[in-house]
Write a protein that holds these residues in place. Structure first.
Motif, short mmCIF file in Angstrom:
data_model
loop_
_atom_site.label_atom_id
_atom_site.label_comp_id
_atom_site.label_asym_id
_atom_site.label_seq_id
_atom_site.Cartn_x
_atom_site.Cartn_y
_atom_site.Cartn_z
N LEU A 160 15.60 48.23 44.24
CA LEU A 160 15.48 46.92 44.86
C LEU A 160 15.05 45.89 43.82
O LEU A 160 14.21 46.16 42.96
N GLU A 161 15.64 44.73 43.91
CA GLU A 161 15.30 43.61 43.03
C GLU A 161 14.75 42.48 43.90
O GLU A 161 15.36 42.11 44.90
N ALA A 162 13.58 41.97 43.50
CA ALA A 162 12.93 40.91 44.28
C ALA A 162 13.27 39.55 43.68
O ALA A 162 13.18 39.35 42.47
N ARG A 163 13.65 38.62 44.54
CA ARG A 163 13.89 37.25 44.11
C ARG A 163 12.57 36.50 44.03
O ARG A 163 11.69 36.70 44.88
N PRO A 164 12.36 35.65 43.00
CA PRO A 164 11.11 34.90 42.90
C PRO A 164 10.84 34.09 44.17
O PRO A 164 11.65 33.27 44.59
N HIS A 165 9.70 34.37 44.79
CA HIS A 165 9.34 33.72 46.04
C HIS A 165 7.85 34.01 46.29
O HIS A 165 7.35 35.05 45.87
N PRO A 166 7.12 33.09 46.91
CA PRO A 166 5.71 33.38 47.19
C PRO A 166 5.49 34.69 47.94
O PRO A 166 4.45 35.34 47.76
N LEU A 167 6.43 35.12 48.75
CA LEU A 167 6.26 36.36 49.50
C LEU A 167 6.44 37.60 48.64
O LEU A 167 5.92 38.67 48.98
N THR A 168 7.20 37.50 47.55
CA THR A 168 7.45 38.67 46.71
C THR A 168 6.59 38.70 45.46
O THR A 168 6.60 39.69 44.73
N GLU A 169 5.85 37.62 45.22
CA GLU A 169 5.05 37.56 44.00
C GLU A 169 3.99 38.66 44.00
O GLU A 169 3.20 38.80 44.93
N GLY A 170 3.97 39.46 42.92
CA GLY A 170 3.01 40.54 42.78
C GLY A 170 3.42 41.84 43.45
O GLY A 170 2.66 42.80 43.44
N PHE A 171 4.62 41.88 44.06
CA PHE A 171 5.09 43.10 44.73
C PHE A 171 6.34 43.63 44.04
O PHE A 171 7.24 42.86 43.69
N LEU A 172 6.41 44.95 43.86
CA LEU A 172 7.59 45.60 43.32
C LEU A 172 7.94 46.77 44.24
O LEU A 172 7.44 47.88 44.07
N PRO A 173 8.81 46.55 45.23
CA PRO A 173 9.13 47.64 46.17
C PRO A 173 9.83 48.79 45.47
O PRO A 173 10.64 48.59 44.55
N PRO A 174 9.56 50.02 45.87
CA PRO A 174 10.26 51.18 45.31
C PRO A 174 11.70 51.22 45.82
O PRO A 174 12.07 50.50 46.75
N PRO A 175 12.55 52.07 45.22
CA PRO A 175 13.92 52.19 45.72
C PRO A 175 13.95 52.60 47.19
O PRO A 175 13.11 53.36 47.67
N ALA A 176 14.91 52.05 47.92
CA ALA A 176 15.08 52.38 49.33
C ALA A 176 15.86 53.69 49.44
O ALA A 176 16.83 53.91 48.71
#
Length: 707
Positions: free
Chosen positions: A489-505
């Protein structure tokens, strides 16, 4: 003499116009107000009431009394005048005498009413008015509202997280003060007011608004994550009205009651937050991409179409018990659950087979035509299935889709030989499901046919079950497909994703985002999490199953908690509370507002920002909040039993509005009459004199000697 008769006719007509009344004995019912504020005053005058009257005591409910001096203290704490009027009507009242302090909701009486005002008891009531949306860690104020119908001395004690507040005060009318404290968790505030009359108490419990209310339907994993983030979580059932700040949906359309789709759409557009998750019954599996197409931010990617032919019994027996009507409603749900890549056809059978419409793509035009044709169906004929079933098999063979199915519905005995139909089901390669409607259906044959065709057998005891079963079959056939594996998973820069790195689904529903949505998580070309705004609310769709993909991700609760707070943020923008304070109204509004203004008393008052996202103002009375075209009422809680109102004026208005009057206690022992209207009698007398005058005039105009 003729002139005298004419004058008498005119006189009686004039009197009829004036509608005079003649006092006459009446069946009188006395209504005695036994609510806490009035009972002492009523008891004081009870001895002067006639012994032979008909008496009803009332408070929250009404009962008949054997005598005016009988006392009942078990009728509740409120005052329901409607209940008293209903009891008086049941007793055949021609006139009513109401003995009360007037501290009640005025209700127009259905009969002539006289009223007697008694002074209310000197008591003080206390109510607590909490802010409906207090923030965690904020200094909040609970309004302590004191009400007294007559001036009274009182001792007040308030207990809570802010310590003990004690006051001795004189209450005239309504008086209020604020009990303030810092809210760092669930809190309880209790108030006690006492005086010569006795004791009154009130209690209120508060929870920080950061503990948003979340209704979670069908996703236990999400419920646990939100509980870990401090949300107040309720796991179903779905019921109206939707009062939660966030509704998370992991169920399908068929799993929710009728009207749920419309209710969720209205909830979202009014400012609610919606989150759809890809549980085995949710998102595309649940049909939300079709039933909530305009409001769902994700749609299936590279979805393969399916084809279904409904073989529908339209024999004469389908006219009974709305069977065909319910079958049509079920078929309409199939039309709505299919996408433009899906084919749907309907072949009818009775004494012969005929196509209502052959399999066609469910494009917008195809949907409209299918719905119109279905609504035109009429029953009649016998029950011969074979030709219609063969037509369905032949029509499906050349369609360019992989999944092809037949659904047979019947409510009667199939008259043609069963074996050729069963052999065709076994060899056609088409999945065949069947639906038996009612006890008269050929259940044994239909169950055998479903087994031969590798499908599902359904039984609907009553026609009302049909729409749900049709929808269940359509969801299973037309749903999207999941893929399993390891999807980075790749997170787009956004206040909701800042500081989070989800593992593969580990599991994914291939999806694309709608143009109006913002994608927060990607996996290659697939959109995994998208959010957007619809109406005044916010909606998100997550194309992975939390229980299988993020069960070992330690930061999952924090990420999902932030997403939930974002979704319910638009609803919180309208959070407000109001409470009375020193002859006015203190209001506070929480949320993302631009320039809120309160309109009250004919003038506009700007709300002053006192903290981030918090605005306050003091108004002369109730009003409305204006912001960006919104109009939100700023209303105080309704008045209580001890509200300071002019009870004498209330009773006078009730009495005079019904043709009665306000009596003094001294007039209670006198006779009560029900005025008899004389208009009909005067009109009848005028008519008789008019006819007599016409007769005399006709005789006088005859020539002498005429026969």
């Amino acid at each position: 003499m003729l002139w005298a008769l004419r004058g008498a006719v005119l006189l009686f007509l004039l009197l009829a116009f004036l509608d005079p009344r003649w006092p006459a004995p009446a069946r009188v019912v006395y209504l005695l107000d036994f609510s806490p504020s009035a009972r002492e005053g009523v008891f004081a005058v009870a001895g002067s009431l006639p012994r032979d009257g008909i008496y009803v005591a009332f408070a929250e409910r009404a009962v008949r009394l054997p005598a005016p001096t009988a006392r009942r203290l078990d009728l509740g704490e409120g005052t329901d005048l409607r209940a008293a009027f209903r009891e008086a009507e049941a007793l055949g009242a021609q006139r009513v005498v109401l003995v009360s302090d007037g501290l009640l909701e005025p209700v127009p009486p259905p009969f002539p009413l006289d009223a007697v005002h008694v002074p209310p008891s000197p008591q003080v009531a206390v109510r607590l008015v909490p802010p409906p949306y207090p923030l965690y860690g904020e200094t909040v104020g609970v309004g302590v509202v004191l009400e007294a119908p007559v001036p009274a001395e009182a001792r007040l004690r308030v207990e809570g997280p802010g310590g003990i507040l004690e006051r001795s005060l004189r209450v005239e009318g309504r008086r209020s003060l604020v009990y303030a404290f810092s809210l760092t968790g669930e809190a309880r505030v209790r108030a006690r007011v006492e005086g010569e009359w006795g004791v009154r108490e009130a209690e209120v419990r508060l929870a920080p608004a950061d503990r948003g209310r979340a209704l979670v339907l069908g996703d236990p994993a999400l419920a646990r994550y939100l509980e870990a983030q401090g949300f107040q979580v309720e796991e179903g059932p779905f019921r109206l009205p939707l009062e939660a700040d966030l509704v998370a949906v992991g169920l399908g359309v068929a799993d929710l009651p009728e009207g749920a789709v419309e209710a969720l759409r209205a909830y979202l557009h009014r400012g609610g937050g919606l989150l759809f998750t890809a549980t085995p019954k949710g998102l595309f599996f649940g049909g939300w991409d079709r039933f909530l197409a305009e409001d769902l931010p994700l749609k299936p990617l590279n979805r393969r179409g399916a084809a279904l032919v409904l073989v529908l019994d339209v024999s004469g027996s389908m006219a009974e018990e709305r069977r065909l009507e319910m079958a049509v409603q079920g078929a309409l749900s199939l039309v709505r659950s299919a996408s433009e890549d899906d084919y749907l056809g309907v072949v009818l059978f009775s004494s012969e087979a005929r196509w209502l419409f052959p399999p066609r793509p469910m494009t917008p035009q195809g949907r409209r035509e299918a719905e119109s044709l279905l609504l035109s169906l009429r029953p009649g004929g016998g029950t011969i299935l074979g030709p219609a079933y063969r037509e369905a098999v032949l029509a499906l063979q050349d369609l360019p889709v992989e999944r092809k199915e037949i659904l047979v519905l019947s409510d009667g005995i199939i008259y043609d030989p069963p074996e050729p139909i069963l052999e065709l089901a076994r060899t056609s390669g088409m999945r065949t499901s069947t639906l038996a409607l009612g006890a008269g259906a050929d259940q044994a044959f239909l169950e055998t046919l479903a087994r031969a065709g590798g499908g599902t057998y359904y039984f609907a005891p009553v026609p009302q079950d049909l729409p749900r079963l049709f929808l269940q079959e359509g969801e299973r056939l037309f749903a999207g497909e999941e893929v399993e594996g390891a999807f980075p998973l790749e997170a787009r820069p956004h206040p909701l994703t800042e500081g989070f790195l989800p593992p593969p689904a580990r599991v994914l529903l291939p999806a694309r985002a709608e143009p109006w949505a913002e994608v927060l998580l990607w996996s290659g070309e697939r959109a995994v999490l998208a959010v957007g705004e619809r109406g005044e609310g916010r909606v998100a769709a997550l194309a992975t199953d939390l229980s299988r993909s993020w069960g070992e991700w330690e930061a999952a609760a924090g990420f999902l908690g932030g997403l939930a707070r974002y979704l319910m943020g638009s609803r919180r923008a309208l959070a407000l509370y109001a409470y009375p304070e020193a002859g006015g109204v203190q209001v506070a509004v929480l949320g993302d507002l631009e320039a809120p203004v309160a309109l009250a008393g004919g003038r506009e008052t700007p709300l002053v920002p006192v903290a981030p996202g918090r605005f306050e103002a003091r108004l002369p009375g109730e009003g409305v909040l204006l912001d960006r075209g919104r109009r939100v009422p700023l209303a105080l809680p309704p008045a209580g039993e001890w509200a300071p109102v002019d009870g004498r004026a209330v009773l006078r208005a009730l009495a005079e509005g019904s043709g009665g009057r306000l009596l003094t206690p001294e007039e209670l022992g006198g006779p009560v009459a029900a005025p008899l209207g004389l208009r009909p009698y005067l009109l009848a007398l005028a008519l008789a004199l008019f006819l007599l005058e016409r007769l005399l005039e006709a005789r006088a105009s005859r020539p002498r000697g005429a026969v």
